[in-house]
Scaffold this motif. Structure first.
Motif, short mmCIF file in Angstrom:
data_model
loop_
_atom_site.label_atom_id
_atom_site.label_comp_id
_atom_site.label_asym_id
_atom_site.label_seq_id
_atom_site.Cartn_x
_atom_site.Cartn_y
_atom_site.Cartn_z
N GLY A 166 9.53 6.70 5.38
CA GLY A 166 10.07 5.42 5.85
C GLY A 166 9.76 5.09 7.30
O GLY A 166 9.33 3.99 7.61
N GLU A 167 9.97 6.06 8.19
CA GLU A 167 9.76 5.83 9.62
C GLU A 167 8.29 5.55 9.93
O GLU A 167 7.96 4.61 10.64
CB GLU A 167 10.25 7.06 10.39
CG GLU A 167 10.32 6.86 11.89
CD GLU A 167 10.84 8.10 12.61
OE1 GLU A 167 10.29 8.41 13.66
OE2 GLU A 167 11.78 8.74 12.08
N THR A 168 7.39 6.36 9.36
CA THR A 168 5.95 6.18 9.60
C THR A 168 5.48 4.87 9.01
O THR A 168 4.72 4.13 9.63
CB THR A 168 5.15 7.36 8.99
OG1 THR A 168 5.71 8.58 9.46
CG2 THR A 168 3.69 7.29 9.37
N ARG A 169 5.95 4.56 7.80
CA ARG A 169 5.56 3.32 7.14
C ARG A 169 5.98 2.11 7.99
O ARG A 169 5.21 1.17 8.18
CB ARG A 169 6.17 3.24 5.75
CG ARG A 169 5.78 1.97 5.03
CD ARG A 169 6.34 1.89 3.64
NE ARG A 169 5.99 0.62 3.06
CZ ARG A 169 5.93 0.39 1.78
NH1 ARG A 169 6.18 1.34 0.93
NH2 ARG A 169 5.62 -0.80 1.32
N ALA A 170 7.22 2.14 8.49
CA ALA A 170 7.72 1.03 9.31
C ALA A 170 6.84 0.87 10.56
O ALA A 170 6.50 -0.26 10.95
CB ALA A 170 9.17 1.29 9.72
N MET A 171 6.45 1.99 11.17
CA MET A 171 5.61 1.94 12.36
C MET A 171 4.23 1.36 12.02
O MET A 171 3.72 0.51 12.75
CB MET A 171 5.46 3.36 12.95
CG MET A 171 4.75 3.37 14.27
SD MET A 171 4.94 4.91 15.20
CE MET A 171 4.46 6.13 14.04
N VAL A 172 3.63 1.79 10.91
CA VAL A 172 2.31 1.28 10.50
C VAL A 172 2.39 -0.21 10.18
O VAL A 172 1.54 -1.00 10.60
CB VAL A 172 1.75 2.08 9.29
CG1 VAL A 172 0.51 1.42 8.73
CG2 VAL A 172 1.45 3.51 9.71
N GLU A 173 3.46 -0.61 9.47
CA GLU A 173 3.62 -2.04 9.14
C GLU A 173 3.79 -2.87 10.41
O GLU A 173 3.24 -3.97 10.52
CB GLU A 173 4.80 -2.24 8.20
CG GLU A 173 4.48 -1.80 6.77
CD GLU A 173 5.67 -1.86 5.83
OE1 GLU A 173 6.83 -1.90 6.30
OE2 GLU A 173 5.42 -1.86 4.61
N LYS A 174 4.53 -2.35 11.38
CA LYS A 174 4.72 -3.05 12.66
C LYS A 174 3.37 -3.19 13.38
O LYS A 174 3.03 -4.25 13.90
CB LYS A 174 5.71 -2.29 13.55
CG LYS A 174 5.94 -2.92 14.92
CD LYS A 174 6.84 -2.03 15.77
CE LYS A 174 7.15 -2.60 17.12
NZ LYS A 174 6.00 -2.82 17.98
N MET A 175 2.57 -2.09 13.37
CA MET A 175 1.25 -2.13 14.02
C MET A 175 0.36 -3.17 13.34
O MET A 175 -0.36 -3.92 14.00
CB MET A 175 0.59 -0.74 13.96
CG MET A 175 1.23 0.27 14.89
SD MET A 175 0.79 1.99 14.51
CE MET A 175 -0.98 1.97 14.65
N MET A 176 0.40 -3.22 12.00
CA MET A 176 -0.43 -4.17 11.26
C MET A 176 0.01 -5.61 11.56
O MET A 176 -0.82 -6.49 11.77
CB MET A 176 -0.35 -3.87 9.75
CG MET A 176 -1.08 -2.58 9.38
SD MET A 176 -0.68 -1.96 7.73
CE MET A 176 -1.38 -3.22 6.68
N PHE A 177 1.33 -5.85 11.60
CA PHE A 177 1.87 -7.17 11.92
C PHE A 177 1.42 -7.58 13.32
O PHE A 177 0.92 -8.69 13.52
CB PHE A 177 3.40 -7.16 11.82
CG PHE A 177 4.04 -8.45 12.30
CD1 PHE A 177 4.08 -9.55 11.46
CD2 PHE A 177 4.57 -8.54 13.58
CE1 PHE A 177 4.67 -10.74 11.91
CE2 PHE A 177 5.15 -9.73 14.02
CZ PHE A 177 5.19 -10.83 13.18
#
Length: 196
Positions: free
Chosen positions: A144-155
């Protein structure tokens, strides 16, 4: 509704840029094909396939996997690949196996799992990490934490490409708007908003 005239310079520039990128990709593929191994990566790991003479046995091989060192070869001969790894690995989670007595499969677990590698060993031809297209299906494999960070980076990357504020700037603007609402008695006409 009339169509906007196409700026001929922008289409020429675009064609030149595409041609340049195609040449760079061809050069990169050519350099990579010259290597004595084939490699691929995810953000978490690097997998390397190294061909060896048919009939090779495990005892014929010399394989060294250290935090920053990498070596694969036949005992008593010049190593097939040897050098300092371009990034640090988790030695305990990295492995190698001999497949069908004809290729060595090496799995390297990255220490920094948020960084693409340009090459396996320092000095080897580099790949353009800006052109890597991560497999979207793997986003779901992340915690969850890594995914949220990757999604934030992509956004943030998409917002930046469109010249719009990133998520941190949007959050600051939202907090400022709430603060202004809570304090109508204050004058914000000269307030400056910075992104640092």
């Amino acid at each position: 509704m009339s169509e906007q005239p196409v700026d001929p310079l922008s289409s020429v520039e675009r064609a030149a840029k595409e041609a340049q990128e195609k040449l760079e990709k061809q050069k990169e593929e050519e350099e990579q094909s010259q290597l004595p191994y084939v490699w691929k990566q995810t953000l978490q790991d690097v997998d390397i396939t190294i061909p060896v003479p048919k009939g090779t046995r495990g005892r014929d091989l010399e394989v060294v996997l250290k935090k920053n060192q990498f070596k694969v070869g036949l005992k008593g001969k010049t190593p097939i690949v040897e050098g300092e790894l371009c990034q640090t690995i988790k030695v305990d989670d990295s492995t190698w196996t001999l497949e069908d007595q004809k290729e060595v499969l090496v799995h390297l677990e990255k220490l920094n799992q948020m960084q693409w590698w340009e090459n396996v060993v320092k000095g080897a031809p580099k790949i353009n990490t800006q052109k890597i297209q991560p497999e979207n299906s793997q986003l779901g494999d992340l915690d969850g934490e890594t995914r949220a960070m990757v999604e934030k980076m992509m956004f943030d990357q998409r917002q930046k490409a469109m010249g719009k504020p990133d998520s941190d700037a949007l959050k600051k603007e939202e907090m400022f708007a709430k603060f202004k609402k809570q304090h109508p008695e204050m004058d914000f006409s000269n307030a400056k908003f910075t992104n640092e």
